[in-house]
Write a protein that holds these residues in place. Structure first.
Motif, PDB file in Angstrom:
ATOM      1  N   GLU A  74       0.869  -1.173   0.000  1.00 24.30           N
ATOM      2  CA  GLU A  74       0.000   0.000   0.000  1.00 24.30           C
ATOM      3  C   GLU A  74       0.904   1.219   0.000  1.00 24.30           C
ATOM      4  O   GLU A  74       1.793   1.351   0.847  1.00 24.30           O
ATOM      5  N   ALA A 152       6.439  -3.737   6.167  1.00 19.09           N
ATOM      6  CA  ALA A 152       6.349  -2.541   5.336  1.00 19.09           C
ATOM      7  C   ALA A 152       7.345  -1.498   5.823  1.00 19.09           C
ATOM      8  O   ALA A 152       7.495  -1.286   7.028  1.00 19.09           O
ATOM      9  N   ASN A 158       1.949  -0.739   4.143  1.00 17.53           N
ATOM     10  CA  ASN A 158       1.377  -2.047   4.418  1.00 17.53           C
ATOM     11  C   ASN A 158       1.817  -3.012   3.323  1.00 17.53           C
ATOM     12  O   ASN A 158       1.965  -2.618   2.171  1.00 17.53           O
ATOM     13  N   ILE A 160       0.580  -6.619   1.638  1.00 18.18           N
ATOM     14  CA  ILE A 160      -0.559  -7.545   1.599  1.00 18.18           C
ATOM     15  C   ILE A 160      -0.339  -8.598   0.518  1.00 18.18           C
ATOM     16  O   ILE A 160       0.398  -8.381  -0.443  1.00 18.18           O
TER      17      ILE A 160
END
Length: 188
Positions: A74, A152, A158, A160
């Motif tokens: 992210e 991260a 983030n 994922i």
């Protein structure tokens, strides 16, 4: 394909973020409003006759496939803050693109990869602090047979994992990354 590129290029020239609107003074002689832009990549000063080239910046993205899905980050910064993207970033001066891929993956996800393969190239517009940079994007892939420990860092907030069938392309930050993902999913 060339028609698509030409249309995108003409649209980009109209954006106020385009580099042709950013130069007010010649970096060589300092003359105001002396730069003539050829609408491709060359500025020429009408006073001192010097030439300044605006070439694409090199950037990389890496598709990392694991047993639980593809690794995405992210974005924590603009442009496209909050969108997801594959780990990657800009090449440093004199850095090989393969080294950039390994470095950026480590910086953003804490994943150490050593087995990467070239996938596809693309182009992109990267608007940063009001200036549009044209990039030449090089995409790589790596398949891992384990689930890596991730963390991260850098400009990723983030990390994922998303299974192939669950990737929502409208959440992907950049058009060139969408094209690379589509190509990867179709061919690998």
């Amino acid at each position: 394909m060339q028609e698509h590129i030409d249309n995108d290029f003409q649209k980009a020239l109209k954006l106020k973020e385009h580099i042709k609107y950013q130069f007010k003074y010649c970096p060589y002689c300092g003359e105001k409003d002396s730069f003539i832009f050829n609408d491709i990549k060359i500025f020429k000063c009408s006073k001192c006759k010097r030439t300044y080239f605006v070439n694409p910046a090199s950037a990389v993205g890496v598709i990392i496939e694991t047993p639980i899905g593809i690794v995405f980050v992210e974005r924590g910064i603009e442009p496209k803050k909050g969108y997801i993207d594959m780990p990657g970033g800009f090449c440093e001066p004199y850095e090989r693109v393969e080294d950039t891929a390994v470095r950026e993956v480590l910086e953003e996800t804490n994943i150490k990869i050593d087995n990467i393969h070239f996938l596809i190239s693309g182009s992109n517009e990267y608007i940063y602090e009001g200036i549009m940079y044209v990039t030449s994007d090089l995409f790589f892939y790596s398949k891992l047979d384990y689930v890596p420990d991730v963390k991260a860092d850098d400009d990723a907030v983030n990390v994922i994992f998303i299974k192939r069938g669950d990737i929502d392309m409208k959440n992907i930050a950049f058009e060139s990354a969408k094209e690379a993902l589509r190509y990867y999913i179709k061919n690998y």
